[in-house]
Write a protein that holds these residues in place. Structure first.
Motif, short mmCIF file in Angstrom:
data_model
loop_
_atom_site.label_atom_id
_atom_site.label_comp_id
_atom_site.label_asym_id
_atom_site.label_seq_id
_atom_site.Cartn_x
_atom_site.Cartn_y
_atom_site.Cartn_z
N THR A 21 -2.17 13.99 19.61
CA THR A 21 -1.30 15.09 19.18
C THR A 21 -1.82 15.73 17.90
O THR A 21 -1.81 16.97 17.75
N THR B 74 -8.42 16.96 24.28
CA THR B 74 -7.51 17.56 23.29
C THR B 74 -7.95 18.95 22.84
O THR B 74 -7.12 19.83 22.66
N ARG B 75 -9.26 19.12 22.62
CA ARG B 75 -9.77 20.47 22.29
C ARG B 75 -11.14 20.61 22.95
O ARG B 75 -11.97 19.70 22.86
N LYS C 37 -4.68 18.00 18.98
CA LYS C 37 -4.24 19.12 19.84
C LYS C 37 -3.39 20.13 19.07
O LYS C 37 -3.54 21.34 19.22
N ARG D 285 -5.81 29.58 23.12
CA ARG D 285 -4.60 28.93 22.62
C ARG D 285 -3.37 29.81 22.90
O ARG D 285 -3.48 30.93 23.39
N GLU E 254 -12.05 27.80 23.77
CA GLU E 254 -10.63 27.43 23.77
C GLU E 254 -9.76 28.69 23.72
O GLU E 254 -10.01 29.59 22.93
#
Ligand code: MRU
Length: 366
Positions: free
Chosen positions: A45, A89-90, A48, A296, A294
């Motif tokens: 967490t 996570t990323r 992320k 978001r 990524e």
């Protein structure tokens, strides 16, 4: 580096020897809040949700995440699951996979009873090594800044533009792009930093916080201001970090880096990228085609996060409700726009040949 006179790293082990502590970077620069990570899920967490961020720090926290997982349960299944959870996570910063691979490869061949201690040892090694890599990047980058300073009258300032946050908060300590700047400041060179705000997540605020804490002169600017400043001779050097650097020297960094590199090329401003070797990905050649970018939440684009005069932190909507938002977190700057790569082993051309010269042991070439 220091906050109000106290030395911090961005991640460390608590006195109990297993809890991992971090600075919550979503609270900075308004509040210095330490968060305890006690489980694999806590670590996932933290990465992320960007309580921790910056490629080298993501790698270090992922390694600690493996250690937390082994503290919880040292089975083969949990080891595999921890890797699978953390690696997702990323997607862009390669340091994450680098740190997980390094940890996993040792743990899968370890006695179950040794796994927890081994995982903490590796995570501590990764964190300590990162500090040393960044310190060396600082020393090499300092020489480059000294050369630029030598071309100017002694009372003139060296103006450096940076994008995002590639300081100690993005690493374990020192930073990549900011390490040479800290060392130049400490060596008595007059430096001033143009700090890109770095929308949508405003990592420029973290950079301003770091530079302010260290006493380095700086000015926060809108992301679109760099080209104008370069046209008017107000930038001597662009210096940024990277989340992944390819075998031919392309770099993937925070969205907007590419535009700065184009403006720098058009205005004959040197454009340097600072990176520790765990950010190299020799399996990738063409960064534009091959690096996953990524994307978001659109909320980061449609809203801005801040603090009211009453000290209340909140998101504020800045666009018509329902507006479709694209939030691309990174872009790729092709090698031909980059003047040089500053690494722990020295400075090289952003090219396959340059990287092979400095990293023959890593690039797989004879
Ligand atoms: O999305 P972030 O804040 O993790 O992005 C960080 C960057 O883009 C940094 O410039 C990069 O990780 C280099 S940090 C040493």
């Amino acid at each position: 580096m220091k906050i109000s006179g106290t030395h911090y790293r961005s991640v460390w082990l608590a006195d109990d020897g297993y809890t991992v502590e971090i600075l919550d970077q979503t609270k900075l620069p308004f509040e210095v809040q330490i968060i305890q990570l006690r489980t694999l899920q806590d670590a996932a967490t933290a990465i992320k949700e960007m309580w921790v961020r910056g490629a080298p720090l993501i790698g270090a926290v992922a390694a600690y995440g493996m250690a937390l997982a082994m503290h919880q349960e040292n089975s083969d299944e949990n080891l595999r699951q921890a890797y699978a959870i953390l690696v997702k996570t990323r997607p862009t910063a390669i340091n994450l996979k680098w740190a997980l691979d390094r940890t996993y490869q040792v743990l899968e061949n370890s006695e179950h009873s040794q796994r927890e201690a081994t995982a903490y040892r590796i995570a501590n090694e990764i964190a300590d090594e990162d500090v040393e890599l960044c310190r060396k990047i600082g020393e090499h980058g300092l020489q480059m800044i000294q050369c630029i300073a030598a071309t100017k009258p002694s009372d003139e300032t060296v103006n450096i533009l940076t994008h995002c946050n590639a300081g100690w908060l993005a690493t374990v300590d020192w930073g990549t792009a900011l390490a040479p700047i800290y060392m130049a400041h400490d060596a008595g060179i007059k430096v001033h930093v143009w700090v890109d705000e770095t929308r949508p997540r405003n990592q420029g605020g973290l950079t301003a916080f770091e530079l302010g804490s260290h006493g380095v002169s700086h000015t926060l600017i809108a992301d679109n201001a760099g080209g104008h400043l370069m046209q008017h001779g107000k930038v001597d050097l662009c210096l940024v970090g990277t989340d992944r650097t390819t075998a031919r020297g392309d770099v993937c960094n925070k969205i907007g880096t590419y535009l700065k590199a184009l403006a720098a090329k058009a205005n004959q401003v040197p454009f340097y990228v600072a990176l520790p070797s765990p950010t190299l990905d020799f399996t990738v050649w063409d960064g534009v085609k091959e690096i996953p970018i990524e994307q978001r939440s659109g909320k980061e684009q449609s809203h801005t996060y801040g603090i009211t005069p009453e000290g209340i932190r909140s998101w504020v909507n800045t666009v018509p409700p329902g507006t479709s938002c694209g939030n691309y977190a990174f872009d790729v700057t092709p090698a031909e726009l980059i003047t040089g790569l500053i690494t722990e082993r020295g400075i090289c051309d952003a090219s396959a040949e340059g990287l092979q010269t400095l990293f023959p042991d890593l690039c797989g070439q004879p």
